[in-house]
Design a protein around this motif. Structure first.
Motif, PDB file in Angstrom:
ATOM      1  N   LEU A 135       0.840  -1.204   0.000  1.00 45.33           N
ATOM      2  CA  LEU A 135       0.000   0.000   0.000  1.00 45.33           C
ATOM      3  C   LEU A 135       0.876   1.256   0.000  1.00 45.33           C
ATOM      4  O   LEU A 135       0.591   2.222  -0.715  1.00 45.33           O
ATOM      5  N   VAL A 136       1.931   1.241   0.812  1.00 47.49           N
ATOM      6  CA  VAL A 136       2.824   2.406   0.858  1.00 47.49           C
ATOM      7  C   VAL A 136       3.530   2.595  -0.482  1.00 47.49           C
ATOM      8  O   VAL A 136       3.618   3.709  -1.006  1.00 47.49           O
ATOM      9  N   ARG A 137       4.038   1.520  -1.053  1.00 40.96           N
ATOM     10  CA  ARG A 137       4.767   1.646  -2.318  1.00 40.96           C
ATOM     11  C   ARG A 137       3.851   2.106  -3.448  1.00 40.96           C
ATOM     12  O   ARG A 137       4.283   2.781  -4.390  1.00 40.96           O
ATOM     13  N   HIS A 138       2.538   1.732  -3.372  1.00 42.57           N
ATOM     14  CA  HIS A 138       1.602   2.114  -4.436  1.00 42.57           C
ATOM     15  C   HIS A 138       1.153   3.574  -4.306  1.00 42.57           C
ATOM     16  O   HIS A 138       0.999   4.269  -5.305  1.00 42.57           O
ATOM     17  N   HIS A 139       0.911   4.018  -3.054  1.00 41.18           N
ATOM     18  CA  HIS A 139       0.335   5.354  -2.865  1.00 41.18           C
ATOM     19  C   HIS A 139       1.328   6.378  -2.320  1.00 41.18           C
ATOM     20  O   HIS A 139       1.019   7.568  -2.304  1.00 41.18           O
ATOM     21  N   GLY A 140       2.487   5.926  -1.844  1.00 36.45           N
ATOM     22  CA  GLY A 140       3.381   6.805  -1.098  1.00 36.45           C
ATOM     23  C   GLY A 140       3.881   8.001  -1.880  1.00 36.45           C
ATOM     24  O   GLY A 140       4.267   9.011  -1.278  1.00 36.45           O
ATOM     25  N   ARG A 141       3.891   7.942  -3.219  1.00 37.28           N
ATOM     26  CA  ARG A 141       4.374   9.066  -4.013  1.00 37.28           C
ATOM     27  C   ARG A 141       3.253   9.990  -4.475  1.00 37.28           C
ATOM     28  O   ARG A 141       3.512  10.987  -5.154  1.00 37.28           O
ATOM     29  N   ASP A 142       2.007   9.664  -4.123  1.00 38.12           N
ATOM     30  CA  ASP A 142       0.885  10.528  -4.495  1.00 38.12           C
ATOM     31  C   ASP A 142       1.008  11.864  -3.763  1.00 38.12           C
ATOM     32  O   ASP A 142       1.373  11.912  -2.585  1.00 38.12           O
ATOM     33  N   ALA A 143       0.679  12.925  -4.456  1.00 38.31           N
ATOM     34  CA  ALA A 143       0.759  14.255  -3.845  1.00 38.31           C
ATOM     35  C   ALA A 143      -0.153  14.328  -2.620  1.00 38.31           C
ATOM     36  O   ALA A 143      -1.341  13.987  -2.704  1.00 38.31           O
ATOM     37  N   GLY A 144       0.392  14.774  -1.515  1.00 38.52           N
ATOM     38  CA  GLY A 144      -0.394  14.976  -0.295  1.00 38.52           C
ATOM     39  C   GLY A 144      -0.733  13.712   0.460  1.00 38.52           C
ATOM     40  O   GLY A 144      -1.443  13.778   1.476  1.00 38.52           O
ATOM     41  N   TYR A 145      -0.232  12.560  -0.010  1.00 35.96           N
ATOM     42  CA  TYR A 145      -0.619  11.286   0.636  1.00 35.96           C
ATOM     43  C   TYR A 145      -0.193  11.243   2.101  1.00 35.96           C
ATOM     44  O   TYR A 145      -0.993  10.905   2.978  1.00 35.96           O
ATOM     45  N   TRP A 146       1.062  11.595   2.367  1.00 35.05           N
ATOM     46  CA  TRP A 146       1.540  11.441   3.744  1.00 35.05           C
ATOM     47  C   TRP A 146       0.920  12.468   4.678  1.00 35.05           C
ATOM     48  O   TRP A 146       0.584  12.152   5.830  1.00 35.05           O
ATOM     49  N   GLU A 147       0.739  13.692   4.180  1.00 35.19           N
ATOM     50  CA  GLU A 147       0.090  14.699   5.023  1.00 35.19           C
ATOM     51  C   GLU A 147      -1.326  14.248   5.388  1.00 35.19           C
ATOM     52  O   GLU A 147      -1.762  14.375   6.545  1.00 35.19           O
ATOM     53  N   ARG A 148      -2.045  13.736   4.400  1.00 33.84           N
ATOM     54  CA  ARG A 148      -3.421  13.297   4.632  1.00 33.84           C
ATOM     55  C   ARG A 148      -3.453  12.069   5.551  1.00 33.84           C
ATOM     56  O   ARG A 148      -4.326  11.955   6.414  1.00 33.84           O
ATOM     57  N   THR A 149      -2.496  11.161   5.376  1.00 37.76           N
ATOM     58  CA  THR A 149      -2.482   9.946   6.200  1.00 37.76           C
ATOM     59  C   THR A 149      -2.229  10.290   7.664  1.00 37.76           C
ATOM     60  O   THR A 149      -2.916   9.771   8.567  1.00 37.76           O
ATOM     61  N   VAL A 150      -1.270  11.159   7.921  1.00 34.97           N
ATOM     62  CA  VAL A 150      -0.984  11.552   9.306  1.00 34.97           C
ATOM     63  C   VAL A 150      -2.176  12.309   9.900  1.00 34.97           C
ATOM     64  O   VAL A 150      -2.545  12.100  11.063  1.00 34.97           O
ATOM     65  N   GLU A 151      -2.797  13.162   9.078  1.00 33.45           N
ATOM     66  CA  GLU A 151      -3.967  13.905   9.571  1.00 33.45           C
ATOM     67  C   GLU A 151      -5.107  12.949   9.905  1.00 33.45           C
ATOM     68  O   GLU A 151      -5.770  13.074  10.949  1.00 33.45           O
TER      69      GLU A 151
END
Length: 368
Positions: free
Chosen positions: A236-252
Motif C-alpha cells: 500500500l505504501v509503495r503504491h500510494h506513497g508518491r501521491d501528492a499529499g498522501y503522507w500529510e493526509r495519512t498523518v492527519e
C-alpha cells in the motif's frame, strides 16, 4: 533479527537462482505457511527466475488458485451488492476485498478467505436482515459467544452462505467496543470511494486503507497471516506513497481517527523488516505517539519474532514467548481488566466442563 529465506527472496528474487533443491523446498514450504506462495510465484516470474520443476508445480498451482479466488471474490461482491441494494449508502468493503475491488497490484498475488464489510451501526439490523434473506446464516455459536459478539465486539458473528459456503464478516467499527483505543468511528465514513462496478458498495480512501491495515495487524494477537499482512502494508505504501499529499493526509487522518500509535507501529516495523519507503519526517512525527520506554524495545523484540513465516525453520529462541506476549497484549487492548478476567475465566470454565462444546452442538442441530 535475521530475515527468513522467504523474505530474502521476496525482496531480492535473484537470490533464488542459486538455491539448491533443498533450499527451494524450504522456500516453498515457508511461502505456503505464510500464505504468500502466489506472491512468490509472481515475484519470481517478474524477475525471470525459473524454479526447478518440483517447486514450479507448487507455484503454478498457487497462481491458478489465486486467479480462481479473485474471480470468485468478484462474483461474491456482485451478490453482496445485490443483497444490500438500498439498505445503506455506506457499505464499505474492507481489506482484501477492497484491494481487489480497487484493482490494486497487491490484489493479484493475494489468496482470499472471507469477505469483510463495514456498515454504520444504525444500519446493522437492516443489513443483517437483508443478508439472511439472501442466504447468509450466522455461524453456530454458543449463547455466550453470540452475546460476546453482539454486546462487546465490533462485528456480527461470522456469517456463511448456505449454498456457496462463503464467509462474510460484517463490522460496525474496526475495534471492539470495549477497546482501550479510542477510535472515532463516525469519521470512518467521511472519506469513502464508491465502487462503480458494485453500486452501493464503497472502499476507504488510500490513507484509511493503510490505517485499517495497520490497526488490524497491530491490535491482533494472531500471526498466522502476520507476514502477509505486513507485505500488504508495504505494498500500500509503495503504491500510494508518491501521491501528492498522501503522507500529510495519512498523518492527519491517523490523528482524526485516533490511530496514530498503530500507524507508528506499522510503519516502523514495515520499514525495519521490508525496507518500506517512509519519509523520515513522517516516522519522526508518528514516533511522538510511541509508548514510554521500555515498551518500544520490548515490542520491537516481540514483533521481530512474531512477524515471520509460521514454519519450524523460522522458529527462533524466544518466538513462542513473543507470540504469547503479543496475544496477551491484544486481549489487554480489547477489554478493561475486570471484564477480561471475567471473560477468560468463564471461557476456561466452560471448556473444562464441556458446556461450550455442548452448546455449539445444540446450536448446530437447531440450524440443521
Amino acid at each position: 533479527m535475521s530475515r527468513s529465506l522467504l523474505v530474502e527472496v521476496l525482496l531480492a528474487p535473484a537470490r533464488a537462482a542459486a538455491l539448491p533443491p533443498a533450499g527451494w523446498d524450504l522456500l516453498v514450504r515457508q511461502a505456503r505457511r505464510a500464505n504468500l506462495i502466489a506472491r512468490l510465484h509472481d515475484v519470481l516470474a517478474d524477475a525471470g527466475v525459473q524454479a526447478p520443476p518440483a517447486a514450479q508445480a507448487h507455484l503454478t498451482a498457487a497462481r491458478r488458485i489465486a486467479d480462481a479466488q479473485r474471480q470468485r471474490m468478484r462474483w461474491e461482491l456482485d451478490r453482496v451488492a445485490e443483497a444490500l441494494a438500498g439498505a445503506t449508502p455506506q457499505a464499505v468493503v474492507l481489506k482484501g476485498g477492497a484491494y481487489l475491488a480497487l484493482d490494486l497490484p497487491l490484489a493479484r498475488s493475494r489468496l482470499y478467505g472471507d469477505l469483510d464489510l463495514l456498515v454504520p451501526r444504525e444500519a446493522l439490523a437492516e443489513v443483517e436482515s437483508r443478508l439472511l434473506i439472501h442466504g447468509w446464516v450466522v455461524e453456530s455459536l454458543s449463547a455466550y459467544d453470540e452475546q460476546y459478539y453482539r454486546r462487546w465486539m465490533h462485528e456480527l458473528p461470522p456469517m456463511r452462505h448456505r449454498r456457496r459456503g462463503t464467509v462474510l464478516d460484517v463490522h460496525h467499527t474496526l475495534l471492539p467496543l470495549t477497546s482501550r483505543t479510542a477510535l472515532a468511528t463516525p469519521a470512518l465514513f467521511e472519506d469513502l470511494r464508491p465502487l462503480a462496478a458494485w453500486p452501493g458498495l464503497s472502499t476507504f480512501a488510500p490513507p484509511d486503507l493503510l490505517l485499517h491495515s495497520a490497526t488490524h495487524l497491530f491490535h491482533e494477537g494472531e500471526f498466522a497471516n502476520g507476514l502477509r499482512d505486513l507485505f500488504d502494508l508495504d505494498a500500500l505504501v509503495r503504491h500510494h506513497g508518491r501521491d501528492a499529499g498522501y503522507w500529510e493526509r495519512t498523518v492527519e487522518r491517523a490523528g482524526r481517527l485516533g490511530l496514530r500509535r498503530p500507524l507508528h507501529y506499522a510503519l516502523r516495523h514495515s520499514e525495519r523488516a521490508l525496507g518500506t519507503p517512509v519519509p523520515p519526517e513522517v516516522q519522526r512525527e508518528l514516533a511522538r505517539a510511541a509508548p514510554p520506554w521500555p515498551l518500544p524495545a520490548l515490542l520491537d523484540a516481540c514483533y521481530a519474532r512474531a512477524l515471520q513465516p509460521q514454519h519450524p525453520s523460522c522458529e527462533t529462541p524466544g518466538a513462542p514467548a513473543a507470540r504469547l506476549a503479543l496475544y496477551v497484549r491484544s486481549h489487554w487492548l480489547r477489554m478493561p481488566l475486570p471484564l477480561l478476567v471475567r471473560h477468560l475465566a468463564r471461557k476456561a470454565w466452560r471448556r473444562l466442563t464441556g458446556a461450550e462444546l455442548r452448546e455449539q452442538e445444540a446450536a448446530q442441530r437447531q440450524d440443521g
